[in-house]
Design an enzyme around this catalytic site. Structure first.
Site, PDB file in Angstrom:
ATOM      1  N   CYS A  78       0.837  -1.197   0.000  1.00 22.91           N
ATOM      2  CA  CYS A  78       0.000   0.000   0.000  1.00 22.91           C
ATOM      3  C   CYS A  78       0.876   1.253   0.000  1.00 22.91           C
ATOM      4  O   CYS A  78       1.872   1.340   0.696  1.00 22.91           O
ATOM      5  CB  CYS A  78      -0.907  -0.022   1.225  1.00 22.91           C
ATOM      6  SG  CYS A  78      -1.865   1.482   1.422  1.00 22.91           S
ATOM      7  N   CYS A  81       0.889   4.423   3.974  1.00 26.42           N
ATOM      8  CA  CYS A  81       1.839   4.644   5.078  1.00 26.42           C
ATOM      9  C   CYS A  81       3.224   4.185   4.632  1.00 26.42           C
ATOM     10  O   CYS A  81       3.353   3.195   3.936  1.00 26.42           O
ATOM     11  CB  CYS A  81       1.432   3.836   6.302  1.00 26.42           C
ATOM     12  SG  CYS A  81      -0.171   4.284   6.978  1.00 26.42           S
ATOM     13  N   CYS A 158      -8.146  -0.360   7.400  1.00 31.71           N
ATOM     14  CA  CYS A 158      -6.946   0.473   7.381  1.00 31.71           C
ATOM     15  C   CYS A 158      -6.729   0.995   8.791  1.00 31.71           C
ATOM     16  O   CYS A 158      -7.613   1.620   9.368  1.00 31.71           O
ATOM     17  CB  CYS A 158      -7.123   1.618   6.397  1.00 31.71           C
ATOM     18  SG  CYS A 158      -5.828   2.862   6.520  1.00 31.71           S
ATOM     19  N   GLN A 282      -8.955  19.450   7.932  1.00 31.54           N
ATOM     20  CA  GLN A 282      -7.758  18.724   8.370  1.00 31.54           C
ATOM     21  C   GLN A 282      -8.112  17.273   8.682  1.00 31.54           C
ATOM     22  O   GLN A 282      -9.136  17.016   9.313  1.00 31.54           O
ATOM     23  CB  GLN A 282      -7.151  19.389   9.611  1.00 31.54           C
ATOM     24  CG  GLN A 282      -6.552  20.766   9.338  1.00 31.54           C
ATOM     25  CD  GLN A 282      -5.211  20.714   8.614  1.00 31.54           C
ATOM     26  OE1 GLN A 282      -4.707  19.642   8.256  1.00 31.54           O
ATOM     27  NE2 GLN A 282      -4.652  21.885   8.350  1.00 31.54           N
ATOM     28  N   TYR A 311      -5.902  31.203   2.582  1.00 29.01           N
ATOM     29  CA  TYR A 311      -6.152  29.767   2.370  1.00 29.01           C
ATOM     30  C   TYR A 311      -6.974  29.233   3.553  1.00 29.01           C
ATOM     31  O   TYR A 311      -6.563  28.320   4.250  1.00 29.01           O
ATOM     32  CB  TYR A 311      -4.842  28.972   2.250  1.00 29.01           C
ATOM     33  CG  TYR A 311      -3.821  29.543   1.288  1.00 29.01           C
ATOM     34  CD1 TYR A 311      -3.901  29.266  -0.069  1.00 29.01           C
ATOM     35  CD2 TYR A 311      -2.783  30.354   1.740  1.00 29.01           C
ATOM     36  CE1 TYR A 311      -2.970  29.776  -0.951  1.00 29.01           C
ATOM     37  CE2 TYR A 311      -1.842  30.871   0.864  1.00 29.01           C
ATOM     38  CZ  TYR A 311      -1.932  30.576  -0.488  1.00 29.01           C
ATOM     39  OH  TYR A 311      -1.004  31.075  -1.345  1.00 29.01           O
ATOM     40  N   CYS A 407       2.187  22.068   5.451  1.00 26.78           N
ATOM     41  CA  CYS A 407       2.252  20.605   5.446  1.00 26.78           C
ATOM     42  C   CYS A 407       3.430  20.133   4.603  1.00 26.78           C
ATOM     43  O   CYS A 407       3.537  18.948   4.306  1.00 26.78           O
ATOM     44  CB  CYS A 407       0.939  20.018   4.940  1.00 26.78           C
ATOM     45  SG  CYS A 407       0.521  20.575   3.289  1.00 26.78           S
TER      46      CYS A 407
HETATM   47  N1  SAH Z   1      -6.741  26.714   6.920  1.00 30.98           N
HETATM   48  C1  SAH Z   1      -7.673  25.706   6.491  1.00 30.98           C
HETATM   49  C2  SAH Z   1      -7.380  25.129   5.109  1.00 30.98           C
HETATM   50  C3  SAH Z   1      -5.947  24.804   4.781  1.00 30.98           C
HETATM   51  S1  SAH Z   1      -5.711  23.792   3.352  1.00 30.98           S
HETATM   52  C4  SAH Z   1      -7.764  24.607   7.537  1.00 30.98           C
HETATM   53  O1  SAH Z   1      -6.936  24.510   8.432  1.00 30.98           O
HETATM   54  O2  SAH Z   1      -8.706  23.817   7.449  1.00 30.98           O
HETATM   55  C5  SAH Z   1      -5.360  24.918   2.096  1.00 30.98           C
HETATM   56  C6  SAH Z   1      -6.585  25.576   1.484  1.00 30.98           C
HETATM   57  O3  SAH Z   1      -6.134  26.460   0.455  1.00 30.98           O
HETATM   58  C7  SAH Z   1      -7.571  24.625   0.826  1.00 30.98           C
HETATM   59  O4  SAH Z   1      -8.856  24.873   1.345  1.00 30.98           O
HETATM   60  C8  SAH Z   1      -7.516  24.997  -0.669  1.00 30.98           C
HETATM   61  O5  SAH Z   1      -8.751  24.889  -1.308  1.00 30.98           O
HETATM   62  C9  SAH Z   1      -7.070  26.443  -0.612  1.00 30.98           C
HETATM   63  N2  SAH Z   1      -6.351  26.966  -1.786  1.00 30.98           N
HETATM   64  C10 SAH Z   1      -5.479  26.319  -2.600  1.00 30.98           C
HETATM   65  N3  SAH Z   1      -4.959  27.147  -3.516  1.00 30.98           N
HETATM   66  C11 SAH Z   1      -5.490  28.369  -3.269  1.00 30.98           C
HETATM   67  C12 SAH Z   1      -5.329  29.659  -3.887  1.00 30.98           C
HETATM   68  N4  SAH Z   1      -4.515  29.821  -4.925  1.00 30.98           N
HETATM   69  N5  SAH Z   1      -6.026  30.690  -3.381  1.00 30.98           N
HETATM   70  C13 SAH Z   1      -6.862  30.527  -2.327  1.00 30.98           C
HETATM   71  N6  SAH Z   1      -7.049  29.337  -1.710  1.00 30.98           N
HETATM   72  C14 SAH Z   1      -6.378  28.268  -2.179  1.00 30.98           C
END
Ligand code: SAH
Length: 450
Positions: A78, A81, A158, A282, A311, A407
């Site tokens: 797989c 992991c 899993c 998340q 984001y 991440c």
């Molecule tokens: N802070 C949030 C999401 C983080 S993940 C949390 O903790 O849940 C990153 C996010 O960025 C995702 O929702 C994705 O859809 C968004 N994203 C990706 N590229 C982007 C861009 N160019 N402009 C705005 N948002 C974007």
């Protein structure tokens, strides 16, 4: 000179970003799947490249002291992991080292990192699963893609997923068999059922099922709904997602609600969030609370600040900030997630947060032109990190603090270097283990304007 097909004895010293062990023979690095740091192994070099070779394990001469029995019978195949045979303690050490080294090497920043925040129980932590569905000798198989290929490893359970998945896989297989549902074939682009996607609220205990299909509808939909809802009363949403394209992207753009609502609700940090099929949430809710606590601590809001959350997804960090800030502005480019964020503000009676559906690289420069003055900027970009236009505009906005949630240590390091050159100093680097038993690691970094 090392040669292909020759056998070598090697001590494994490190792991690659893909989780293969790395050891050197006459200074030449060999990548060996299935080995971990500390292993002494006999390996065969299968493929020689210019600066490294791919080798396979022939014999484990002396296993590493950090070696443990894998809890998963599928771990050899797989692709999910990578580090199930490395003790959890050693995994955490490896992640600390990876973050420290990457920030030094790519970011040119020499700053002590805080020890990673790990889990007490590093299994069953994921709230989202995406299982490809395939055919094996005429039988439907549901599982994961094999490492480095699109062959499907059929699985019953899993160990990093919620136990709900085990049961729903069984139910779905039975429905497929009894109704002779056709299965999508990537090569011929024929057949109906492509993926099973599940989401589980760890605190709310609500469940969502998304069936990705190459077409409009499934046979006997009513019967399928009855089967699922009778067996799983916590399922609040069953959605059909249409994906007729030849693509590796799992979900298409169109959803049809088969049962219940087009979202699931979960609670995090005492706030309630609705999550749509296309919205990001998340995947490790236990560690996410720890991650977000770090963000709250680093921002150390006093009450009169404007916070920009770039984001922002469904508004998780924004709404947490809104509890203390004067005002929060969130930006996100998935329309459904922004709709969720707006509703989530209402759900939690929060009135000082606004959300914008836009690309950050367009929206943040516009904000900078309007001479906005947020005191704090939080960014939480996808793996590729922040677009340079976003970083440039943030520098123009000139906030006191920047909190960077990442991440991917490599793009984090690259972006920290940019901000460091523009007058922002790294104060705290805090890794958090959001993805136990994999090579992935999350970080929160506090920077302040000097
Ligand atoms: N802070 C949030 C999401 C983080 S993940 C949390 O903790 O849940 C990153 C996010 O960025 C995702 O929702 C994705 O859809 C968004 N994203 C990706 N590229 C982007 C861009 N160019 N402009 C705005 N948002 C974007």
């Amino acid at each position: 000179m090392l040669k292909e097909q020759e056998i070598y004895t090697v001590t494994i010293e490190d792991l690659t970003h893909q989780g293969e062990g790395v050891g050197k023979v006459e200074g030449f690095p060999l990548f060996v799947q299935g080995t971990i740091p500390g292993d002494l192994a006999k390996v065969r070099m299968d493929k020689k490249r210019k600066n490294f070779g791919h080798a396979s394990l022939v014999e484990l001469i002396k296993p590493s002291e950090d070696r443990v029995e894998s809890v998963c019978p599928y771990h050899h195949h797989c692709g999910g992991c990578q580090t199930l045979t490395l003790s959890y303690e050693a995994q955490l050490k490896y992640k600390d080292k990876k973050v420290r080294d990457t920030i030094q090497r790519i970011g040119k920043i020499n700053k002590e990192i805080r020890p990673i925040l790990g889990m007490k129980e590093p299994y069953r932590y994921r709230n989202k699963a995406q299982f490809p569905i395939g055919l094996e000798e005429g039988e439907a198989v549901i599982g994961f893609f094999q490492r480095g290929s699109h062959d499907i490893v059929s699985i019953d359970d899993c160990k990093i997923q919620h136990p709900f998945n085990k049961e729903i896989i069984k139910t779905l297989k039975k429905y497929i068999r009894e109704n002779k549902v056709s299965i999508y074939n990537e090569k011929t682009e024929k057949g109906l059922l492509r993926h099973l996607v599940t989401k589980v609220g760890f605190q709310s205990e609500e469940q969502m099922i998304i069936l990705v299909i190459n077409g409009e509808s499934l046979p006997k939909e009513k019967e399928l709904i009855d089967r699922i809802t009778q067996a799983f009363p916590r399922v609040k949403s069953i959605v059909i997602n249409k994906n007729t394209k030849k693509t590796n992207v799992i979900m298409g753009s169109k959803n049809r609600v088969l049962y219940g609502q087009e979202y699931m609700v979960d609670t995090l940090c005492n706030l309630e969030f609705q999550i749509s099929p296309h919205a990001f949430y998340q995947v490790n809710p236990i560690q996410t609370e720890i991650l977000y606590e770090q963000v709250v601590e680093m921002t150390a809001l006093e009450g009169n600040e404007t916070v920009l959350d770039v984001y922002c997804g469904i508004g998780t960090i924004s709404l947490l900030m809104a509890r203390t800030a004067e005002k929060v502005i969130g930006v996100e480019n998935v329309e459904a997630a922004v709709q969720d964020a707006k509703i989530n503000a209402k759900r939690n009676h929060i009135t000082n947060a606004e959300f914008h559906a836009a690309d950050a690289e367009v929206f943040i420069p516009e904000l900078a032109l309007q001479k906005a003055k947020p005191e704090v900027v939080v960014v939480d970009p996808p793996r590729k990190g922040c677009d340079e236009a976003v970083l440039e505009a943030i520098v123009t906005l000139s906030p006191q603090k920047i909190v960077y949630v990442s991440c991917n240590p490599s793009t984090l390091a690259r972006d920290l270097k940019y901000l460091d050159n523009k007058g922002y100093q790294v104060e705290i680097i805090q890794p958090v283990d959001l993805f136990p038993n994999t090579v992935h690691v999350e970080c929160v970094v506090l920077m302040s304007r000097v």
